[in-house]
Design an enzyme around this catalytic site. Sequence first.
Site, short mmCIF file in Angstrom:
data_model
loop_
_atom_site.label_atom_id
_atom_site.label_comp_id
_atom_site.label_asym_id
_atom_site.label_seq_id
_atom_site.Cartn_x
_atom_site.Cartn_y
_atom_site.Cartn_z
N ASN B 209 0.84 -1.20 0.00
CA ASN B 209 0.00 0.00 0.00
C ASN B 209 0.87 1.25 0.00
O ASN B 209 2.10 1.17 -0.15
CB ASN B 209 -0.94 -0.02 1.22
N SER B 233 -2.37 -0.39 -9.98
CA SER B 233 -2.37 -1.26 -11.15
C SER B 233 -3.19 -0.68 -12.30
O SER B 233 -4.11 0.10 -12.07
CB SER B 233 -2.93 -2.62 -10.73
N GLN B 255 -9.03 -5.87 -13.45
CA GLN B 255 -8.05 -4.89 -13.01
C GLN B 255 -8.70 -3.89 -12.05
O GLN B 255 -8.09 -3.49 -11.05
CB GLN B 255 -7.48 -4.16 -14.22
N HIS B 258 -8.84 -4.40 -8.20
CA HIS B 258 -7.64 -4.33 -7.35
C HIS B 258 -7.76 -3.26 -6.28
O HIS B 258 -7.41 -3.48 -5.12
CB HIS B 258 -6.40 -4.05 -8.20
N HIS B 323 -0.28 -3.29 -17.99
CA HIS B 323 -0.80 -4.46 -18.71
C HIS B 323 -1.45 -3.98 -19.99
O HIS B 323 -2.20 -2.99 -19.96
CB HIS B 323 -1.86 -5.19 -17.89
N ASP B 356 -1.23 -12.96 -14.46
CA ASP B 356 -1.19 -12.57 -13.04
C ASP B 356 -0.82 -13.75 -12.16
O ASP B 356 -0.26 -13.59 -11.09
CB ASP B 356 -2.57 -12.06 -12.60
N HIS B 415 46.59 8.71 -14.56
CA HIS B 415 45.99 7.67 -15.40
C HIS B 415 46.97 7.28 -16.51
O HIS B 415 47.15 6.10 -16.81
CB HIS B 415 44.68 8.16 -16.04
#
Lengths: 426, 426
Positions: B209, B233, B255, B258, B323, B356, B415
């Site tokens: 969350n 999502s 979806q 969710h 998705h 999923d 170097h």
Amino acid sequence: MKKIINPDKKNWSSLIKRPSLSYENIEPLAKKIFRDISNYGDSAINKYSKKFDNIELDSFKVKRDEILKAINNVPLDLKLAIQNAKKNIKIFHEAQITKPIKVETQPGVLCWQKKIPIERVGLYIPGGSAPLFSSILMLSIPAKVAKCGQVIMCSPPDANGNLADVILYTANLCGVDEIYKIGGIQAIAAMTFGTKSIPKVDKIFGPGNQYVTVAKQLAAQHKVAIDLPAGPSELMVVADKSANPDFIASDLLSQAEHGPDSQVYLITNDIKIADMTINKLKLQLNLLERKDIANKALNNSKVIYFEDYSDLIDFTNLYGPEHLIVCLENINEFIDKIINAGSVFIGNFTPESAGDYASGTNHTLPTNGYSRQYSGVNLDSYLKAVTFQKITPKGLSKLGPMVEKMASAEGLEAHRNAISIRLKSL
Amino acid sequence: MKKIINPDKKNWSSLIKRPSLSYENIEPLAKKIFRDISNYGDSAINKYSKKFDNIELDSFKVKRDEILKAINNVPLDLKLAIQNAKKNIKIFHEAQITKPIKVETQPGVLCWQKKIPIERVGLYIPGGSAPLFSSILMLSIPAKVAKCGQVIMCSPPDANGNLADVILYTANLCGVDEIYKIGGIQAIAAMTFGTKSIPKVDKIFGPGNQYVTVAKQLAAQHKVAIDLPAGPSELMVVADKSANPDFIASDLLSQAEHGPDSQVYLITNDIKIADMTINKLKLQLNLLERKDIANKALNNSKVIYFEDYSDLIDFTNLYGPEHLIVCLENINEFIDKIINAGSVFIGNFTPESAGDYASGTNHTLPTNGYSRQYSGVNLDSYLKAVTFQKITPKGLSKLGPMVEKMASAEGLEAHRNAISIRLKSL
């Protein structure tokens, strides 16, 4: 450079500490510049370029005739060296190209993964005393191998509003699409939000001072990805009696000259190598132009003698150096046990300088112990792995009932229904 | 669900906006918990577990007998479904194993790249109403394929101090090394710093969350890497007349259930498909247990009709969905042009639910437009690409002089000297 003999394991965590850096006092300034550039675009860039770099330009964008002049001005032998480095870096990053992966995980269920280039990439190349054209090679060549759509570059101009010839030559050679004369926080903010003159990018790459570092951290909070969390450069040399103290000293100094906050370590199971290297260091240090900088870095640095060979491995992995030079007799045994390092240089004739410029590997590497969890910049830094799947009706008739069970067990009935409704139609 | 017809391109940027989330009010709390757990370890975990989850435990660690009991309690058909999903996910992530790359970039200059597993990995699995055991599959299986040394997991227990049987079953099946009953910000902080009970990790994976999201962002400032910037999502369905409105409606709802901040889009060049899908949505919505949640998500969602086929492609890439379900007649033409998406589901019988849970691809994917620059979780998320090089004396005699020129041109004489001192010895 402090010499330590057989440190107790319980003190190792203090021995892997890097020079501490606090960026908190820069954050409010960076946030203000980000806000201003987000709101006022180019005029805010002008304001800060004037304020910090004392530069007023009619146009940020480098013009074609400036590039042509620069190409003319770079000496031929330097051009040839840069072209050779470009060839090697290209070969090594092209070797990293992977084919799409396609698997039928169960009958009728086809899954694949394809790498897709990030569309818009922004490079930041620091200005200051030395023109770091090698970073252009390291950041633009893999971007072009990855086929990123647009590669832009920002770099602060000198007091006359110019970029160094070798910077323009290298950027043009590597196919950088647009070059802008902007430095510091304002450059990162401009690439983050986009302005009328400067395109917004998807990912920002490149080294920089503490201001640029803080700005990149802020950019990452505004839907732009960054290459790596940045920190001062580091080198660890692991050596036994087969090593050459003169060579080791030159390597330690090559890293120490980067900045006063650099850190270099020699760890060895041969006390003579430790002492001889310290002597050689003193001799070589006195001959250096950047002696004062290197000397400050050596104050953050250590020579550690470990009696046990296994401690060499354990300490290396605990420290997780950005650069690791290994000069040991039983070299393969050691190499196989390396877990945490950015880039590894093997044997007496493989100085870090070679990889910094021209051998083919990338010099943009995780510092500050981040080799525990981050890769250095590589081809994949410019690509995204996207997955695809296609299921046949027959495939779903087998897989579907199991998905229904799992979705129900998670209490997600609409997830289950997306399967059920299809199964019912069959 | 709002229907939009042929939106003008200049309005597209407002159409790709996600529900706005502000985490700023959580940050001070998260910082305090991080400070406390860094300073006081387990006792601070106990304090916050009691405060937020009303839980007091003698030990955070799940015991062997709890796992054995859980294994017993999970129904056989669910076990078989989970085992099948595990098999598919393992196959797909094993297919991503790459061989070391070894190239002689020029004679005597050997460069290679090897992938090395991240040593210590921490998974966060949310608790709450549904036990999200599918996330354990998605996050632990690639960790094991990558051969990470230690895979631990934190998840908040229920009011009796227990984790769901199916959570313990799945974690045990996938070889998670230790399971801890801790949730929220305190779990992320514990894995970031390590305490007496909880090991410090190198990288944290997992959904959560808003509190967990902020905590993961904080962790990333404390030398821990995180999988992805998290967000609610999303699903985009692209459909033409060959699509099935009933199926599309079921996918959009899967979806939408969710959370109230989820977002689902249907874009289509067939107005009948648009209207029929809206009708089917209403019918199916009423049958859902999580109807209220899904209904709120539908308020953030849109059906957009585009007359031009090319707009379907351009809008998809501008939105960059987590998705993407594609149900079109000329499907390959469309697929080849996808630049920005997390995971793509092709054809009428490939619902998102399949990916999923069980088809083999990973479900941990970039949201909120981050598919522009981030991959979803894949095997490489658990590996670091480390480079190695070995140069022969003869190789250095050719490469060295060019490195000397480049180092001098950058004003880095130490170097250059690391090369010169070796060339002189030859």
